[in-house]
Design an enzyme around this catalytic site. Structure first.
Site, mmCIF file in Angstrom:
data_model
loop_
_atom_site.group_PDB
_atom_site.id
_atom_site.type_symbol
_atom_site.label_atom_id
_atom_site.label_comp_id
_atom_site.label_asym_id
_atom_site.label_seq_id
_atom_site.Cartn_x
_atom_site.Cartn_y
_atom_site.Cartn_z
ATOM 1 N N LYS A 46 -10.855 -0.369 10.145
ATOM 2 C CA LYS A 46 -10.947 -1.594 9.343
ATOM 3 C C LYS A 46 -11.324 -2.792 10.210
ATOM 4 O O LYS A 46 -11.380 -3.923 9.733
ATOM 5 C CB LYS A 46 -9.617 -1.861 8.644
ATOM 6 N N GLN B 173 -4.704 -5.002 7.276
ATOM 7 C CA GLN B 173 -5.708 -5.976 6.824
ATOM 8 C C GLN B 173 -5.688 -7.266 7.636
ATOM 9 O O GLN B 173 -6.543 -8.128 7.424
ATOM 10 C CB GLN B 173 -5.487 -6.308 5.329
ATOM 11 N N ASP C 190 2.868 -4.388 8.328
ATOM 12 C CA ASP C 190 1.683 -3.555 8.106
ATOM 13 C C ASP C 190 0.477 -4.471 8.315
ATOM 14 O O ASP C 190 0.160 -5.310 7.478
ATOM 15 C CB ASP C 190 1.742 -2.989 6.682
ATOM 16 N N CYS D 219 -4.701 2.288 -3.801
ATOM 17 C CA CYS D 219 -3.480 2.825 -3.168
ATOM 18 C C CYS D 219 -2.295 1.894 -3.389
ATOM 19 O O CYS D 219 -1.418 1.769 -2.509
ATOM 20 C CB CYS D 219 -3.675 3.094 -1.673
ATOM 21 N N HIS E 129 0.867 -1.188 0.000
ATOM 22 C CA HIS E 129 0.000 0.000 0.000
ATOM 23 C C HIS E 129 0.903 1.238 0.000
ATOM 24 O O HIS E 129 2.008 1.195 0.544
ATOM 25 C CB HIS E 129 -0.842 -0.057 1.283
HETATM 26 C C1 LIG Z 1 -2.497 -2.877 3.691
HETATM 27 C C2 LIG Z 1 -2.837 -1.467 4.082
HETATM 28 N N1 LIG Z 1 -1.886 -0.691 4.612
HETATM 29 C C3 LIG Z 1 -2.124 0.562 5.003
HETATM 30 C C4 LIG Z 1 -3.377 1.121 4.856
HETATM 31 C C5 LIG Z 1 -3.611 2.522 5.331
HETATM 32 O O1 LIG Z 1 -4.531 2.528 6.371
HETATM 33 P P1 LIG Z 1 -5.108 3.902 6.959
HETATM 34 O O2 LIG Z 1 -5.590 4.694 5.777
HETATM 35 O O3 LIG Z 1 -6.205 3.471 7.860
HETATM 36 O O4 LIG Z 1 -3.996 4.580 7.669
HETATM 37 C C6 LIG Z 1 -4.396 0.367 4.288
HETATM 38 C C7 LIG Z 1 -5.731 0.952 4.035
HETATM 39 O O5 LIG Z 1 -6.389 0.602 3.079
HETATM 40 C C8 LIG Z 1 -4.122 -0.962 3.899
HETATM 41 O O6 LIG Z 1 -5.074 -1.741 3.386
#
Ligand SMILES: Cc1ncc(COP(=O)(O)O)c(C=O)c1O
Length: 419
Positions: free
Chosen positions: A236, A213, A210, A376, A133
């Protein structure tokens, strides 16, 4: 397994009861029962979370940590209890190792700015993957630009799985940090982060996972993943937006400089310099998102009561069903691992040369919410040689009836585009 066998398999969750917990699901969109399949972007909130936040603002609202009056005591107690609830859900024994952040993005930026600037030098290497991401790419790009470090990338095989056979070549004594997502938000691939953490540690590198998910979908016991940092987002996992967290090993967190300066993160302040509060407050400058943290605590209670083992079993069943049903649709290309056990509840797809935004618009007309775009993950889209995909993502309230509605909607899209 055939579709009929899958349908007959006993679900791990009582879907009717679960759906009744989520008031937003009880509505029609464009004349159809809402089918919400955009959970990788953000999940819906159970009444228990909504009511907890409502009660907090109606009865207990005050600033935390600084007041002697009753409301401030109540707010502080609820806020710190919430930290304990989230820590327990994620298997974190030492609550001081759990730092509230706005979410995954802020947690990764925190590590890049503090640990990164204290430890990364010109010529050092940071290992990422091409499926990350943007939140797990851009903070490291910025760090590399500031320090002269080099970014390296794990590639994918043709099913969207990390090419682990290349890790040995990419990890060297120059590697100082490895940062990999536990589950890809765009493909659903579950990455073997514990194995990668072991390999990272073998060359003396620090590992960040990270977990945006994975915290919502897997029964993760964070410290036993073997990594050093874990980032996640409350919205999430049935919690509110604007709150999430960073877990880090105490020794690393204690050695890191603060992130933001301000109230709450200090011990003793002089005009020219300050000493800092102990963990976790050292990293929590300013008035925090108190209602958000309390709401996330209620979400943690809710997920614990349903059981993340049950959520995983439910999603596995659903994924097997979805992969089989969607394979019936001519011209549909499914991206990501073919084995349901290797992926979480995300199905990314393209339909002939129909633009994914058009697919999502047609599905919206049927009351079905999916996402279309690069999710993203622009480098991943280029790696897959597609401009974008459509993505259906599941959660505990998703049923095989929702998958059937998705398949019917896609069949309708085929007809509308003359396929
Ligand atoms: C794998 C992953 N990393 C990071 C993020 C970023 O999360 P946030 O926008 O809640 O900070 C997301 C959000 O879609 C994600 O799916």
């Amino acid at each position: 397994m055939t579709v009929s066998m899958l349908e007959a398999a006993s679900p791990a969750l009582d879907l009717e009861r679960i759906r009744a917990d989520f008031p937003i699901l009880d509505q029609e969109v464009n004349g159809h029962r809402l089918v919400y399949l955009d959970n990788a972007a953000s999940t819906q909130k159970p009444a228990a979370v909504i009511e907890t936040i409502d009660r907090y603002y109606r009865r207990d609202n005050a600033n935390v940590h600084r007041g002697v009056h009753e409301l401030s005591h109540r707010a502080t107690e609820a806020y710190e209890q919430a930290r304990g609830k989230v820590a327990r859900l994620l298997g974190i024994g030492d609550e001081a190792e759990l730092i509230w952040t706005k979410g995954t993005t802020e947690a990764i930026n925190l590590v890049a700015r503090t640990w990164g600037e204290a430890n990364i030098r010109a010529g050092d290497e940071i290992l990422l993957s091409v499926l990350e991401h943007h939140s797990n790419l851009v903070p490291w790009q910025l760090l590399a630009q500031r320090t002269g470090a080099r970014l390296r990338f794990l590639d994918l095989d043709d099913q969207g799985r990390l090419e682990l056979s290349r890790v040995d070549d990419l990890l060297t004594e120059r590697t100082k940090l490895v940062s990999i997502s536990h589950i890809s938000n765009a493909l659903g691939t579950i990455n073997p982060v514990s194995h990668i953490a072991e390999m990272a540690h073998a060359v003396g590198a620090v590992m960040l996972v990270d977990g945006a998910q994975s915290a919502p979908h897997l029964p993760v016991d964070v410290p036993s993943l073997g990594a050093d940092f874990y980032a996640f987002s409350g919205h999430k996992m049935c919690g509110p937006t604007g709150i999430g967290g960073l877990w880090g090993r105490r020794a690393l967190l204690e050695a890191m400089p603060p992130f933001h300066g301000g109230g709450d993160m200090i011990d003793y302040v002089e005009l020219e310099s300050s000493t800092y509060a102990p963990l976790p407050l050292k990293f929590e400058a300013g008035t925090p998102h108190i209602a958000g943290a309390i709401g996330l605590g209620a979400a943690a209670d809710y997920l614990a009561s349903v059981g993340r083992d049950n959520i995983l079993a439910h999603e596995r069943h659903l994924m097997a069903y979805a992969l089989e049903r969607m394979a019936e649709i001519p011209d549909l290309v499914l991206h990501g691992p073919r084995d349901p056990a290797e992926r979480s509840g995300v199905v990314s797809f393209t339909l002939a040369d129909v633009h994914p935004h058009d697919i999502a618009t047609i599905l919206d007309g049927e009351g079905i919410a999916v996402r279309a775009g690069h999710h993203c993950c622009q480098p991943l889209m280029r790696r897959l040689c597609v401009p974008a995909t459509a993505r259906a993502s599941f959660y505990l309230y998703t049923g095989t009836d929702d998958v059937d509605r998705l398949v019917d909607g896609l069949m309708k899209a085929r007809t509308m585009f003359g396929l």
